[in-house]
Write an enzyme that holds these catalytic residues in place. Structure first.
Site, PDB file in Angstrom:
ATOM      1  N   ARG A  24       0.950  -1.388   0.398  1.00  0.00           N
ATOM      2  CA  ARG A  24      -0.427   0.282  -0.662  1.00  0.00           C
ATOM      3  C   ARG A  24       0.614   1.331   0.087  1.00  0.00           C
ATOM      4  NH1 ARG A  24      -3.556  -2.563  -1.502  1.00  0.00           N
ATOM      5  NH2 ARG A  24      -5.521  -3.303  -0.054  1.00  0.00           N
TER       6      ARG A  24
ATOM      7  N   HIS B  30      -2.239   1.117  -9.449  1.00  0.00           N
ATOM      8  CA  HIS B  30      -2.266   0.385  -8.883  1.00  0.00           C
ATOM      9  C   HIS B  30      -2.992  -0.937  -9.657  1.00  0.00           C
ATOM     10  CE1 HIS B  30      -4.239  -0.317  -4.215  1.00  0.00           C
ATOM     11  NE2 HIS B  30      -3.955  -1.208  -5.253  1.00  0.00           N
TER      12      HIS B  30
END
Ligand code: GLV
Length: 307
Positions: free
Chosen positions: A222, A270
């Site tokens: 993340r 992402h």
């Protein structure tokens, strides 16, 4: 009985069709068409609705992702389990991305692309994969799958996790005490950690400074694992040579974000892995049926640990 789906609407329609065909007893509703909130037994979401307390009969929360840090676990009643997505498609996606990134760094692609732009035909030294030390932080389903594939490619492998693990062909390190020793042996560091209060900001100046001079970073965890300013400093002073990042603190990255144009950063939006209904449906339905029969489900997270 209904399952409320709140994530990408197009994929939601695929989920709806799969349930209609294989599990017609479960009605799939697509956010924001909730209907009577009392009908909702199951929630499947990427970013959960603001108030999980609005669903009085909620029994299980299924994340559409492998990571569950976006859920405020304290909002959920004790008896409602949260299940991470264990889609073989996610594993495949992450393994592909990690190998692509490791091979690119190992074969010095950032440098060769730079040379190409300068019209320079110049060979750089090469050594086989066994001389490149790759370390994976986070030895869950994904970390293990990545290491297994990197083993086939012949890399010299290390792994680090919170609790001790044993993996064939991988030197394993555990806990904060062994972190410096692990880092000191990673020419390429891959972050595949879950985001928790213990791992937030773990990739900071100290961690990056403990890597061998000129090492590279791949972040597939993340954005909040990384202290972005510390990465920029480490790249600018040569401590790190390159970073390949699939995540940033604030997504999507702002137009002015320094990572976009940094010569030593490759940034992707992402896309490391995407949950595909076609591969994720069978394990999800299996879990639902287990729950309905009072059997333990796979991938239930430990709410105290946060993963
Ligand atoms: C994506 O980031 C995931 O957690 O599956």
């Amino acid at each position: 009985m209904a399952l409320l789906y709140k994530a990408d609407p197009e994929r939601g329609r695929s989920w709806q069709a799969l349930f209609a065909e294989h599990a017609p007893d479960i009605e799939v509703r697509l956010w924001p068409e909730v209907g009577d909130p009392a009908d909702i037994r199951y929630l499947m979401a990427w970013q959960p609705p603001q108030n999980l307390g609005d669903f009085p009969n909620l029994e299980v929360v299924f994340a559409t992702s492998a990571g569950v840090d976006q859920f405020d676990l304290s909002q959920l009643p004790e008896h409602v389990p949260v299940v991470r997505m264990q889609d073989p498609g996610i594993v495949q996606g992450i393994v592909e991305y990690a190998c692509m990134a490791v091979l690119s760094l190992h074969r010095r692609l950032p440098l060769y692309l730079h040379q190409q732009r300068q019209g320079r035909w110049q060979e750089q030294p090469w050594q086989p994969a066994r001389h490149t030390r790759v370390g994976v932080m986070g030895l869950g389903l994904l970390g293990k799958a990545v290491l297994a594939q990197l083993t086939h490619l012949g890399f010299n492998l290390r792994g680090w996790s919170r609790s001790p693990q044993q993996l064939d062909g991988v030197s394993c390190f555990a806990g904060i005490e062994q972190l410096p020793q692990f880092l000191g042996q990673c020419d390429i560091l891959i972050c595949l950690l879950p985001l928790t209060e213990h791992t937030r900001g773990l990739l900071d100046a100290r961690t990056l400074g403990a890597l061998p001079h000129g090492a590279s970073l791949i972040n597939l965890g993340r954005g909040a694992h990384l202290v972005e300013q510390d990465l920029l400093l480490a790249l600018d002073n040569g401590q790190l040579s390159h970073a390949i990042l699939d995540v940033v603190q604030e997504e999507p990255a702002a137009e002015q974000h320094p990572f976009w144009k940094h010569p030593n950063i490759w940034l992707t939006p992402h896309i490391g892995a995407v949950t595909l209904p076609e591969s994720a449906f069978a394990p999800l339905l299996d879990n639902l049926r287990r729950h309905q029969q009072g059997q333990p489900m796979c991938g239930v997270i430990n709410k105290n640990q946060g993963y």
